[in-house]
Write a protein that holds these residues in place. Structure first.
Motif, PDB file in Angstrom:
ATOM      1  N   LEU B  86      14.732   2.958   3.830  1.00  0.00           N
ATOM      2  CA  LEU B  86      13.911   2.095   2.985  1.00  0.00           C
ATOM      3  C   LEU B  86      12.611   2.832   2.689  1.00  0.00           C
ATOM      4  CD1 LEU B  86      14.346  -1.253   4.937  1.00  0.00           C
ATOM      5  CD2 LEU B  86      15.185  -0.801   2.627  1.00  0.00           C
ATOM      6  N   ALA B  87      11.959   2.470   1.593  1.00  0.00           N
ATOM      7  CA  ALA B  87      10.664   3.060   1.275  1.00  0.00           C
ATOM      8  C   ALA B  87       9.709   2.829   2.451  1.00  0.00           C
ATOM      9  CB  ALA B  87      10.107   2.429   0.007  1.00  0.00           C
ATOM     10  N   ALA B  88       8.822   3.808   2.703  1.00  0.00           N
ATOM     11  CA  ALA B  88       7.975   3.769   3.899  1.00  0.00           C
ATOM     12  C   ALA B  88       7.132   2.496   3.990  1.00  0.00           C
ATOM     13  CB  ALA B  88       7.072   5.000   3.924  1.00  0.00           C
ATOM     14  N   ASN B  89       6.596   2.088   2.870  1.00  0.00           N
ATOM     15  CA  ASN B  89       5.659   0.962   2.865  1.00  0.00           C
ATOM     16  C   ASN B  89       6.402  -0.372   2.792  1.00  0.00           C
ATOM     17  OD1 ASN B  89       3.195  -0.274   2.891  1.00  0.00           O
ATOM     18  ND2 ASN B  89       2.632   0.265   0.782  1.00  0.00           N
ATOM     19  N   THR B  90       7.399  -0.533   3.654  1.00  0.00           N
ATOM     20  CA  THR B  90       8.285  -1.689   3.568  1.00  0.00           C
ATOM     21  C   THR B  90       7.520  -3.010   3.546  1.00  0.00           C
ATOM     22  OG1 THR B  90       9.750  -0.386   4.953  1.00  0.00           O
ATOM     23  CG2 THR B  90      10.386  -2.650   4.566  1.00  0.00           C
ATOM     24  N   LEU B  91       6.552  -3.149   4.464  1.00  0.00           N
ATOM     25  CA  LEU B  91       5.862  -4.436   4.567  1.00  0.00           C
ATOM     26  C   LEU B  91       4.969  -4.698   3.359  1.00  0.00           C
ATOM     27  CD1 LEU B  91       5.027  -4.454   8.375  1.00  0.00           C
ATOM     28  CD2 LEU B  91       6.971  -5.466   7.177  1.00  0.00           C
ATOM     29  N   GLY B  92       4.381  -3.657   2.832  1.00  0.00           N
ATOM     30  CA  GLY B  92       3.561  -3.832   1.634  1.00  0.00           C
ATOM     31  C   GLY B  92       4.419  -4.228   0.437  1.00  0.00           C
ATOM     32  N   LEU B  93       5.550  -3.547   0.300  1.00  0.00           N
ATOM     33  CA  LEU B  93       6.417  -3.790  -0.850  1.00  0.00           C
ATOM     34  C   LEU B  93       7.108  -5.146  -0.774  1.00  0.00           C
ATOM     35  CD1 LEU B  93       8.026  -0.232  -1.015  1.00  0.00           C
ATOM     36  CD2 LEU B  93       6.482  -1.218  -2.725  1.00  0.00           C
ATOM     37  N   LEU B  94       7.586  -5.493   0.421  1.00  0.00           N
ATOM     38  CA  LEU B  94       8.376  -6.717   0.543  1.00  0.00           C
ATOM     39  C   LEU B  94       7.521  -7.945   0.809  1.00  0.00           C
ATOM     40  CD1 LEU B  94      11.476  -5.569   2.622  1.00  0.00           C
ATOM     41  CD2 LEU B  94      11.267  -5.896   0.172  1.00  0.00           C
ATOM     42  N   LEU B  95       6.421  -7.764   1.549  1.00  0.00           N
ATOM     43  CA  LEU B  95       5.639  -8.928   1.963  1.00  0.00           C
ATOM     44  C   LEU B  95       4.266  -8.976   1.285  1.00  0.00           C
ATOM     45  CD1 LEU B  95       6.293  -8.832   5.820  1.00  0.00           C
ATOM     46  CD2 LEU B  95       7.772  -9.649   4.004  1.00  0.00           C
ATOM     47  N   GLY B  96       3.495  -7.906   1.452  1.00  0.00           N
ATOM     48  CA  GLY B  96       2.110  -7.927   0.988  1.00  0.00           C
ATOM     49  C   GLY B  96       2.017  -8.103  -0.514  1.00  0.00           C
ATOM     50  N   GLY B  97       2.712  -7.264  -1.250  1.00  0.00           N
ATOM     51  CA  GLY B  97       2.676  -7.333  -2.709  1.00  0.00           C
ATOM     52  C   GLY B  97       3.068  -8.706  -3.225  1.00  0.00           C
ATOM     53  N   PRO B  98       4.279  -9.172  -2.860  1.00  0.00           N
ATOM     54  CA  PRO B  98       4.700 -10.494  -3.348  1.00  0.00           C
ATOM     55  C   PRO B  98       3.747 -11.616  -2.934  1.00  0.00           C
ATOM     56  CG  PRO B  98       6.589  -9.272  -2.517  1.00  0.00           C
ATOM     57  CD  PRO B  98       5.376  -8.445  -2.187  1.00  0.00           C
ATOM     58  N   THR B  99       3.117 -11.521  -1.751  1.00  0.00           N
ATOM     59  CA  THR B  99       2.164 -12.560  -1.343  1.00  0.00           C
ATOM     60  C   THR B  99       0.933 -12.527  -2.253  1.00  0.00           C
ATOM     61  OG1 THR B  99       2.923 -12.385   0.935  1.00  0.00           O
ATOM     62  CG2 THR B  99       0.800 -13.464   0.598  1.00  0.00           C
ATOM     63  N   LEU B 100       0.461 -11.330  -2.547  1.00  0.00           N
ATOM     64  CA  LEU B 100      -0.695 -11.215  -3.454  1.00  0.00           C
ATOM     65  C   LEU B 100      -0.359 -11.735  -4.847  1.00  0.00           C
ATOM     66  CD1 LEU B 100      -2.600  -7.852  -2.891  1.00  0.00           C
ATOM     67  CD2 LEU B 100      -3.238 -10.165  -2.204  1.00  0.00           C
ATOM     68  N   MET B 101       0.859 -11.481  -5.290  1.00  0.00           N
ATOM     69  CA  MET B 101       1.239 -11.944  -6.635  1.00  0.00           C
ATOM     70  C   MET B 101       1.155 -13.463  -6.728  1.00  0.00           C
ATOM     71  SD  MET B 101       4.449  -9.465  -7.435  1.00  0.00           S
ATOM     72  CE  MET B 101       4.345  -7.766  -6.891  1.00  0.00           C
ATOM     73  N   VAL B 102       1.425 -14.139  -5.604  1.00  0.00           N
ATOM     74  CA  VAL B 102       1.348 -15.603  -5.605  1.00  0.00           C
ATOM     75  C   VAL B 102      -0.091 -16.075  -5.391  1.00  0.00           C
ATOM     76  CG1 VAL B 102       2.081 -17.717  -4.416  1.00  0.00           C
ATOM     77  CG2 VAL B 102       3.708 -15.846  -4.781  1.00  0.00           C
ATOM     78  N   TRP B 103      -0.787 -15.496  -4.409  1.00  0.00           N
ATOM     79  CA  TRP B 103      -2.065 -16.055  -3.969  1.00  0.00           C
ATOM     80  C   TRP B 103      -3.286 -15.219  -4.336  1.00  0.00           C
ATOM     81  CZ3 TRP B 103      -2.015 -20.917  -2.332  1.00  0.00           C
ATOM     82  CH2 TRP B 103      -0.822 -21.429  -1.784  1.00  0.00           C
TER      83      TRP B 103
END
Lengths: 342, 389
Positions: B86-103
């Motif tokens: 998986l891409a190295a920044n897994t948590l940023g890509l899967l969790l952080g980014g999508p959370t920022l897109m919402v909030w």
């Protein structure tokens, strides 16, 4: 990808559930089970609605619908435990449709589709099949040997000895052919057997669903130590496990029903998976249902035992879970071989 | 019911499959330890990013492909099938980014999303604490406004199970900002800069012998007000967005990984002659049962995803899939120890790693016990046991 039912399929499901909730109430099922009788009035009604012929081709008087529609009805009949020979009849029709000669199909399918005759399917060892469901009232019986040769017997060509199985919601019998009785089914029976496995698996999904529904309702009501017993994790986690097993069985049965029409090449694998998952699930879920009902679950009046008994018979029907896993292991080895040579 | 991919999905899969075949990552480094391994994954993310494959599910305006949930699942299946990381920044890509897109605010999206995607800034997750595991909302790390600088927060506390902390620039941190409020209500979601002395990272050695996770010791770390996500006191809701993304995306990669392990095990069993005798081999039954479970997981995962996509309503599958997957992976790796033999019990082998790592599966991302509670309460509607506190 879409796992949902079409609007028409949903209608079939809703209609079937409503009808059976009305016509196959627990007290009526118990009445017939205790008398070991078929509910002839219900069978006539279902026949008039075209249920037995749902998956039979229109040329032969059926509705010409698919295996998914058939599975929907099997599941609903499993939920209700309706005392009618639907499953054995559609299994016989499936075998005749896929392995019969044109003459055999013309002779039997219209009668089976209309519900004028009922059928049965037995797995025979040296010509004799045990615990053949629906054989007592059947007009036509298909006997399949372990080597996958099969014979088609009219009622007067079979020796049918009723046997009282633990599941009295349906008739069961020992069946043998009278000397030189019947005629061979000359086609390959595998397609019919695999589709029959899917039908049994779907019935078992219905059995699981009902057992879980009854159990959840009971553990919400029943109080001990001042709280509903369903609040205790020992009980609630058991119920969660029942749901997991039910959903596994449901997913694999749905997949198998879909492959039967859409990707028949995968049906041998899919039907073995479905039957293995559904057999294990139904035995475990119905046993759990009795346990979660406590002492009441062990009584004749509580009705959960009918589900347990149906699960035991269906789990054994056309081979139990271990036998289908053995079949799967053979398929897996073949797939491995094929990918190695590819 | 139609269990085939649409032409658009098939085209998506074929394009990705072809790209992965033409652009394999460099060989996995055999020495240099975890740092070399991480550098290798970071390099791999860069290549995915350059080709537009780092996060296909992100909207096109943020550099993704606007992939549907089904396409996103196909993405993880293909990554798994190609046996690439998986891409190295897994948590940023899967969790952080999508959370920022919402909030997130427009400024936050502008500032943070692009470096997540490129892998320039790695993200980690600061949720769990030593005394707040399943009961996450009871967390104690506190953030207070600095009286001297009211636009800054001062954070003190301890976090645990923080993977990738040593490589991270940003931490998704949930901290208590209101001691008086009810426990779910006094929380706030922050983005904490990891590059400050007030944040100390200590590797947490796990039963496999390696340190995939860390402990964070936070002693008066500073976070500007601009790094609050979703508003002060709204942290629980924002965290739930993160946790829901956690369950959705990774599932498909894990499911394929399980499938590959099973295929490897079946091949190993066949090599040892254990699949002979027409299905009567001693391990045939157990292997076939694992196959049924793997297929059930695949079907249930797809059913949950596509039901949500088409009917807007996820079924109970989410919790069931995670539960079934973790239990199956444990069974599989234990069976492997029997079939493979001594090698699977020798440190340093992949089977021994899988065996030991699998014990974490029924704990991380929701323990099986909590998942059963969720199923019992929210799916079956059973009453909740009042626990004495």
């Amino acid at each position: 990808m879409d796992f949902g039912l079409s609007d028409d399929q949903r209608d079939i499901q809703r209609t079937a559930r409503d009808l059976l909730a009305e016509r196959a109430r627990p007290e009526r099922v118990r009445e017939h089970a205790e008398a070991r009788t078929v509910d002839q009035a219900l069978w006539r009604e279902l026949s008039e609605l075209g249920w037995p012929g749902i998956a039979v081709a229109e040329d032969h008087g059926g509705q010409g619908l698919g295996r998914i529609e058939l599975s929907i009805l099997c599941e609903e009949l499993g939920r209700s435990l309706a005392p009618v020979p639907f499953l054995p009849s559609v299994m016989a029709a499936t075998l005749i449709e896929h392995a019969g000669s044109p003459e055999q199909r013309d002779r039997w399918l219209p009668a089976l589709a209309a519900g004028d005759a009922t059928g049965a399917l037995g797995v025979a060892v040296d010509g004799t099949a045990e615990l053949v469901i629906g054989a007592v009232e059947a007009g036509v019986i298909v006997l399949v040997e372990d080597d996958r040769t099969a014979r088609l017997l009219g009622a007067d060509e079979a020796e049918v000895t009723p046997v009282a199985s633990i599941d009295p919601t349906r008739s069961t019998a020992r069946v043998g052919a009278i000397a030189d009785g019947g005629e061979p089914l000359t086609g390959d029976v595998s397609a019919g057997i695999d589709r029959s496995l899917v039908a049994v698996s779907s019935e078992l999904v219905g059995v699981c669903d009902r057992a879980l529904e009854m159990t959840v309702a009971y553990v919400k009501e029943r109080k001990q130590f001042g709280v509903p017993v369903g609040a205790y994790q020992a009980v609630s986690h058991r119920c969660a496990q029942m749901l997991l097993e039910t959903e596994k069985a449901r997913a694999t049965a749905a997949f198998a029903a879909w492959t039967a029409d859409a990707e028949p090449d995968r049906l041998p694998e899919a039907s073995a998976m479905a039957k293995a998952a559904a057999s294990d699930a139904a035995r475990e879920v119905t046993a759990s249902a009795i346990q979660a009902h406590g002492g009441i679950g062990f009584t004749w009046e509580a009705d959960v035992h009918w589900l347990y008994k149906r699960a035991q018979l269906d789990a054994a029907l056309l081979g139990g879970a271990k036998r289908h896993r053995a079949q799967l292991a053979v398929i897996l080895a073949e797939q491995l071989q094929a990918s190695a040579t590819a | 019911m139609d269990l085939t991919f649409s032409p658009k999905e098939t085209a998506f899969r074929d394009e990705l499959r072809a790209w992965l075949a033409d652009n394999p990552p460099d060989p996995e480094p055999t020495d240099g330890g975890e740092d070399a391994h991480y550098a290798w994954r970071r390099d791999w993310q860069r290549r995915l990013y350059d080709a537009g494959w780092a996060a296909p599910s992100w909207p096109t305006e943020y550099g993704g492909r606007g992939a549907t949930p089904s396409e996103s699942a196909i993405y993880f299946e293909e990554i798994g099938r190609a046996r690439v990381p998986l891409a190295a920044n897994t948590l940023g890509l899967l969790l952080g980014g999508p959370t920022l897109m919402v909030w997130g605010t427009d400024e936050q999206k502008e500032r943070y999303l692009a470096p997540i995607l490129s892998g320039e800034e790695i993200w980690c997750q600061g949720f769990s604490e030593p005394d707040a595991g399943s009961d996450l909302a009871s967390l104690k790390t506190r953030a207070v406004r600095d009286p001297a600088h009211p636009d800054e927060w001062v954070v003190t506390g301890q976090k645990v199970w923080t993977s990738g902390a040593q490589y991270s620039k940003w931490c998704m941190l949930v901290a208590r900002t209101d001691q008086e409020a009810a426990k779910h209500k006094g929380l706030t979601y922050f983005l904490m800069d990891m590059e400050q002395d007030a944040v100390q990272i200590r590797p947490l050695r796990q039963i496999t012998g390696e340190a995939e996770f860390n402990e964070l010791f936070i002693e008066e770390a500073r976070i500007p007000d601009a790094n609050v996500v979703g508003g002060v006191g709204n942290g629980w809701k924002v965290a739930l967005t993160t946790l829901m993304n956690e369950r959705a995306g990774l599932g498909f990669a894990l499911q394929i990984r399980l499938r590959q392990l099973l295929d490897d095990l079946i091949a190993a069993a066949a090599e040892r002659g254990l699949l002979e005798n027409g299905g009567a081999g001693s391990y045939s039954d157990a292997l076939a049962e694992l196959h049924v479970r793997c297929e059930s997981i695949r079907l249930l995962a797809w059913k949950g995803l596509t039901d949500a996509e088409r009917y807007g309503q996820p079924g109970p599958e989410g919790s069931l899939v995670k539960w079934l997957w973790s239990d199956t992976n444990q069974r599989l790796t234990e069976l492997a120890a029997e079939i493979i033999g001594p090698e699977a019990l020798t440190m340093g082998t992949s089977w021994s790693y899988e065996l030991l790592r699998a014990r974490g599966n029924t704990i991380e991302g929701g323990t099986t016990e909590v998942l059963k509670n969720i199923v019992a309460e929210r799916v079956l509607g059973l009453p909740r046991l009042k626990v004495a506190v």
